[in-house]
Enzyme design. Sequence first.
Site, PDB file in Angstrom:
ATOM      1  N   HIS A 299       0.821  -1.210   0.000  1.00 21.04           N
ATOM      2  CA  HIS A 299       0.000   0.000   0.000  1.00 21.04           C
ATOM      3  C   HIS A 299       0.855   1.259   0.000  1.00 21.04           C
ATOM      4  O   HIS A 299       2.050   1.226   0.293  1.00 21.04           O
ATOM      5  CB  HIS A 299      -0.935   0.021   1.208  1.00 21.04           C
TER       6      HIS A 299
ATOM      7  N   ASP B  40       0.409   5.018   2.018  1.00 16.79           N
ATOM      8  CA  ASP B  40      -0.307   5.411   3.226  1.00 16.79           C
ATOM      9  C   ASP B  40      -1.475   6.355   2.941  1.00 16.79           C
ATOM     10  O   ASP B  40      -1.329   7.357   2.235  1.00 16.79           O
ATOM     11  CB  ASP B  40       0.654   6.073   4.218  1.00 16.79           C
TER      12      ASP B  40
ATOM     13  N   HIS C 247       4.869   0.285   0.137  1.00 22.83           N
ATOM     14  CA  HIS C 247       5.607  -0.532   1.090  1.00 22.83           C
ATOM     15  C   HIS C 247       4.742  -1.692   1.581  1.00 22.83           C
ATOM     16  O   HIS C 247       3.509  -1.671   1.472  1.00 22.83           O
ATOM     17  CB  HIS C 247       6.112   0.305   2.272  1.00 22.83           C
TER      18      HIS C 247
ATOM     19  N   ARG D 116       5.615   5.752  14.450  1.00 26.78           N
ATOM     20  CA  ARG D 116       5.355   6.265  13.104  1.00 26.78           C
ATOM     21  C   ARG D 116       4.916   7.718  13.122  1.00 26.78           C
ATOM     22  O   ARG D 116       4.105   8.131  13.969  1.00 26.78           O
ATOM     23  CB  ARG D 116       4.267   5.423  12.421  1.00 26.78           C
TER      24      ARG D 116
END
Length: 285
Positions: free
Chosen positions: A106, A108, A260, A275
């Site tokens: 995907h 983000d 990623h 994150r």
Amino acid sequence: MAQSRLAEQTFDIRPIAGAMGAEIHGIDASRELGDATVAALRKALLDHLVIVLPGQTLTPEQQLRFARRFGEPLIYPFAKGLDEFPEITPILKKEDDQYNFGGVWHSDTVYQDTPPMGTMLYAQDLPPFGGDTLFANQYLAYESLSDGMKALLGNLRAINISGKRKVQRTRTHMMDRASAGLTGDEFEACHPVIRKHPETGRKALYVNVAHTVRFEGMTEEESTPILEFLFEHQIQPEFTCRLRWSEGAVAFWDNRAAMHYPVNDYHGYRRLMHRITLAGDRPLQ
């Protein structure tokens, strides 16, 4: 191996693979970085799409300060961030969790009108093996398409949703522990299938199996054959690099031209990352 000598610091850029990715050695992200250093790191990001700074020691405040040199940190919509630093989302897989967060190819939050320009992950706790992250260069995915396919896709737009089943199950454990009050299926956005990068001007394929469901103006049944071809095409090994995490590593990738995939191969072990996503702009053709 390329070497950059700046007034503030000297650092080395070491490519990870032919398609993309580079390790940056000689940067201490806990320190205040000068403008020349930040500009050189941003150029490395644009050149390699994912850069990795090994061996960092960062407090949440220092991680946020480092991230802010490259953009505006965002708050992830589906899971709570740290109490004092809501822009930092703990990405935790516990020993008894079946799925890992985001465990599918995907980009983000492409289900938002303005998806993030980039994402930073800081390794906190790592399993003794496994837990690598794969990346795929979507410039190369676009450039390797036939002229006929490029012409077909050139003016198409695609519908991206937050609640596609492939990704919903990967959020289960995170949302059970730290829900932000949403169910996971609230968002939908329409973006170009071929995106022009706002800084480099290069074209990138901008669909992904986690969120893209159909082309605008077409049914899912009509869209599926082409989308399934693209989903397979865009992750060819020749377009990818593999990041083997080390303690204290910070990875920063360009969400506008890289996908990623976090590998879920460390069952029975804990993995914790911090994150931060950085504000982007509306994708353009």
